[in-house]
Enzyme design. Structure first.
Site, PDB file in Angstrom:
ATOM      1  N   LYS A   1      -5.052 -10.035  -7.165  1.00 58.20           N
ATOM      2  CA  LYS A   1      -6.215 -10.144  -6.286  1.00 58.20           C
ATOM      3  C   LYS A   1      -7.345  -9.232  -6.763  1.00 58.20           C
ATOM      4  CE  LYS A   1      -6.035  -8.214  -2.302  1.00 58.20           C
ATOM      5  NZ  LYS A   1      -5.646  -7.732  -0.972  1.00 58.20           N
TER       6      LYS A   1
ATOM      7  N   LYS B   1       0.819  -1.223   0.000  1.00 60.18           N
ATOM      8  CA  LYS B   1       0.000   0.000   0.000  1.00 60.18           C
ATOM      9  C   LYS B   1       0.845   1.261   0.000  1.00 60.18           C
ATOM     10  CE  LYS B   1      -4.469  -1.407   1.838  1.00 60.18           C
ATOM     11  NZ  LYS B   1      -5.524  -1.068   2.799  1.00 60.18           N
TER      12      LYS B   1
ATOM     13  N   LYS C   1     -10.843  -3.578  -4.397  1.00 55.26           N
ATOM     14  CA  LYS C   1     -11.704  -2.395  -4.468  1.00 55.26           C
ATOM     15  C   LYS C   1     -11.035  -1.268  -5.243  1.00 55.26           C
ATOM     16  CE  LYS C   1     -13.812  -2.968   0.122  1.00 55.26           C
ATOM     17  NZ  LYS C   1     -13.612  -2.615   1.545  1.00 55.26           N
TER      18      LYS C   1
HETATM   19  P1  AMP Z   1     -11.228  -5.051   2.982  1.00 55.32           P
HETATM   20  O1  AMP Z   1     -12.062  -4.630   1.851  1.00 55.32           O
HETATM   21  O2  AMP Z   1      -9.768  -4.942   2.706  1.00 55.32           O
HETATM   22  O3  AMP Z   1     -11.626  -4.438   4.280  1.00 55.32           O
HETATM   23  O4  AMP Z   1     -11.501  -6.601   3.151  1.00 55.32           O
HETATM   24  C1  AMP Z   1     -12.623  -7.111   3.826  1.00 55.32           C
HETATM   25  C2  AMP Z   1     -12.551  -8.620   3.895  1.00 55.32           C
HETATM   26  O5  AMP Z   1     -12.627  -9.168   2.573  1.00 55.32           O
HETATM   27  C3  AMP Z   1     -11.230  -9.137   4.492  1.00 55.32           C
HETATM   28  O6  AMP Z   1     -11.515 -10.276   5.287  1.00 55.32           O
HETATM   29  C4  AMP Z   1     -10.433  -9.523   3.289  1.00 55.32           C
HETATM   30  O7  AMP Z   1      -9.498 -10.543   3.540  1.00 55.32           O
HETATM   31  C5  AMP Z   1     -11.521 -10.018   2.338  1.00 55.32           C
HETATM   32  N1  AMP Z   1     -11.108  -9.882   0.933  1.00 55.32           N
HETATM   33  C6  AMP Z   1     -10.772  -8.733   0.286  1.00 55.32           C
HETATM   34  N2  AMP Z   1     -10.442  -8.980  -0.998  1.00 55.32           N
HETATM   35  C7  AMP Z   1     -10.568 -10.325  -1.165  1.00 55.32           C
HETATM   36  C8  AMP Z   1     -10.370 -11.206  -2.276  1.00 55.32           C
HETATM   37  N3  AMP Z   1      -9.994 -10.750  -3.473  1.00 55.32           N
HETATM   38  N4  AMP Z   1     -10.599 -12.523  -2.082  1.00 55.32           N
HETATM   39  C9  AMP Z   1     -10.994 -13.011  -0.878  1.00 55.32           C
HETATM   40  N5  AMP Z   1     -11.198 -12.226   0.205  1.00 55.32           N
HETATM   41  C10 AMP Z   1     -10.987 -10.900   0.069  1.00 55.32           C
END
Ligand code: AMP
Ligand code: TRP
Length: 344
Positions: free
Chosen positions: A206, A114, A209
Site C-alpha cells: 500500500k 502497526k 505515509k
Molecule cells: P490515514 O492517513 O491513515 O489517516 O488515512 C486517511 C484516509 O486515506 C483513510 O480513509 C484511508 O483509508 C485512506 N488511505 C490511506 N492510504 C491509502 C491508499 N494507499 N489508498 C487508498 N486510500 C488510502
C-alpha cells in the site's frame, strides 16, 4: 426510525499526505459536499497512538486542515475541525470500550501490522483505536463514511458496536423515545478505481505515509518536477499495457498506474485501457505525468499558500469544533440517560 443522512470521515495528522489519501478519501470528501451534510475531522487523538514529536504534530494538524481547504472542502457549509477540541469523542470512546469485546479487537489486522512483533510494547491506545474511531462517527450519528479500503474492517467494528449498544440498551432507548435504534449502522463508502493506491516501488504494498522511501509515494506537496520523476521511475513490468481488465488484474504495477489515471480523470479503468491498451509504459507514463501535474499541482500550491496563515487555519478549526461540539454534546446527553448515568 430513519436517520438523517450525514457524512463523517477523518484523516490522521501524521505527515506526508499522499495520492492514496487524496484518491481514496479526500477527493470523495469533496464530491459528497453537494449531496450531504459533511463533517471532516483531523484525528489528532488517533495520531498519538504512536509517538508524535509535539512540534511536528502541531504542524501536521494544520497541514491536513490546509489540505482539506486546498482540495475544496467548504468550511462554512460543512464542518472541518480537529478531534481533540471536542472532548465528547474521547468520552463516547470510553463507553464503547465497555461495549466492544476483546475478541472483536483481537481480530483487527491494522493493529497487528502497526504493533509488529513487539506487541507488548504497543500503546493501549493503539489497541483501542477502533473504539475511538467508532465514537468519532457515532457521536454525530453519521450514516456514511468515505474511506480507503484499509478502513473496511474498522467500519465493520463500528457497526458491531452500534448494533450491540442498540441491543444492550433496547429497553432504555425505547424509554427515552428514540425508536428502537439509537445509533445508525454507519455505511462505508469505498468505491471507484483507487480505493487502495499501491506503492510506486512495489505494486503489492500500500502507498503509505510511513514508507521509508519517498519515491514510493506522490505527496500532495510535491512539485511538478518531482511528480514527473516519481512517475517515470515507478516500477512496471516489461509488457505493453493490456487491452482488458482481466489481464490487468494480474499485473499489480500496471493495475495501480491505470487505477490512478482513472481516478484522477474520473473515468473507469476500462475506459483507460480503451485508450492505452497496447501502448508502451513510456507513452502511458507521459500522459499520467501530465494528468497528475494538472490535478495535483494547484492543490499543492494552495496548500503551501494556506499553511503559512496559522491564524486563519486555527480559526477554521475553532469554528468547526464549536459547531461540532453542539451536536456531540446532544448525543452524549442521550447516551448518559440511556446508560443510566446521573448528569447535570
Ligand atoms: P490515514 O492517513 O491513515 O489517516 O488515512 C486517511 C484516509 O486515506 C483513510 O480513509 C484511508 O483509508 C485512506 N488511505 C490511506 N492510504 C491509502 C491508499 N494507499 N489508498 C487508498 N486510500 C488510502
Ligand atoms: N482510522 C482512520 C485512518 O487511519 C482515520 C479515522 C479516524 C477515521 N476516525 C475516523 C476515518 C472516522 C473515518 C471515520 O485512516
Amino acid at each position: 426510525m430513519a436517520f438523517k443522512e450525514r457524512v463523517f470521515s477523518g484523516v490522521q495528522p501524521t505527515g506526508n499526505l499522499h495520492l492514496g489519501n487524496y484518491l481514496g478519501a479526500i477527493k470523495k470528501f469533496v464530491e459528497l459536499q453537494d449531496s450531504h451534510d459533511c463533517i471532516y475531522c483531523v484525528v489528532d487523538l488517533h495520531a498519538i497512538t504512536v509517538w508524535q514529536e509535539p512540534a511536528e504534530l502541531t504542524h501536521n494538524i494544520r497541514e491536513v486542515t490546509a489540505a482539506f481547504l486546498a482540495c475544496g472542502i467548504d468550511p462554512k457549509k460543512h464542518i472541518i475541525f480537529n478531534q481533540s477540541q471536542v472532548a465528547e469523542h474521547a468520552e463516547l470512546a470510553w463507553i464503547f470500550n465497555c461495549i466492544a469485546r476483546l475478541g472483536w479487537l483481537n481480530r483487527m489486522t491494522q493493529f497487528k501490522e502497526k504493533a509488529g512483533k513487539d506487541r507488548e510494547n504497543a500503546s493501549v491506545g493503539l489497541y483501542a483505536y477502533p473504539n475511538l474511531m467508532a465514537a468519532d462517527i457515532l457521536v454525530y450519528r453519521a450514516t456514511h463514511v468515505p474511506v480507503g479500503d484499509d478502513q473496511k474492517q474498522h467500519l465493520e467494528l463500528a457497526r458491531d458496536i452500534a448494533q450491540k449498544f442498540n441491543n444492550d440498551f433496547a429497553s432504555s432507548i425505547a424509554g427515552h423515545g428514540f425508536g428502537d435504534a439509537f445509533f445508525p449502522l454507519p455505511e462505508p463508502l469505498i468505491q471507484g478505481p483507487a480505493t487502495r493506491v499501491m506503492s510506486l516501488r512495489d505494486g503489492t504494498k500500500k502507498m503509505s505515509k510511513s514508507d521509508a522511501s519517498d519515491q514510493s509515494r506522490i505527496n500532495l506537496t510535491d512539485d511538478a518536477e518531482t511528480i514527473a520523476l516519481k512517475v517515470r521511475r515507478a516500477k512496471t513490468d516489461p509488457h505493453p499495457l493490456p487491452g482488458d481488465e482481466k489481464e490487468l488484474a494480474e499485473r499489480p504495477e500496471a493495475d495501480n498506474l491505470v487505477g490512478i489515471f482513472a481516478a484522477l480523470k474520473g473515468i473507469s479503468k476500462g475506459a483507460v485501457l480503451n485508450e492505452f491498451g497496447g501502448a508502451q509504459f513510456s507513452a502511458f507514463k507521459a500522459a499520467l505525468v501530465e494528468l497528475a501535474v494538472a490535478k495535483l499541482g494547484p492543490i499543492g500550491a494552495e496548500m503551501k499558500r494556506i499553511i503559512d496563515d496559522k491564524a486563519y487555519i486555527d480559526s477554521i478549526l475553532a469554528d468547526g469544533s464549536a459547531r461540532a461540539q453542539v451536536m456531540a454534546a446532544e448525543t452524549m446527553k442521550s447516551v448518559k440517560d440511556i446508560v443510566g448515568l446521573v448528569r447535570r
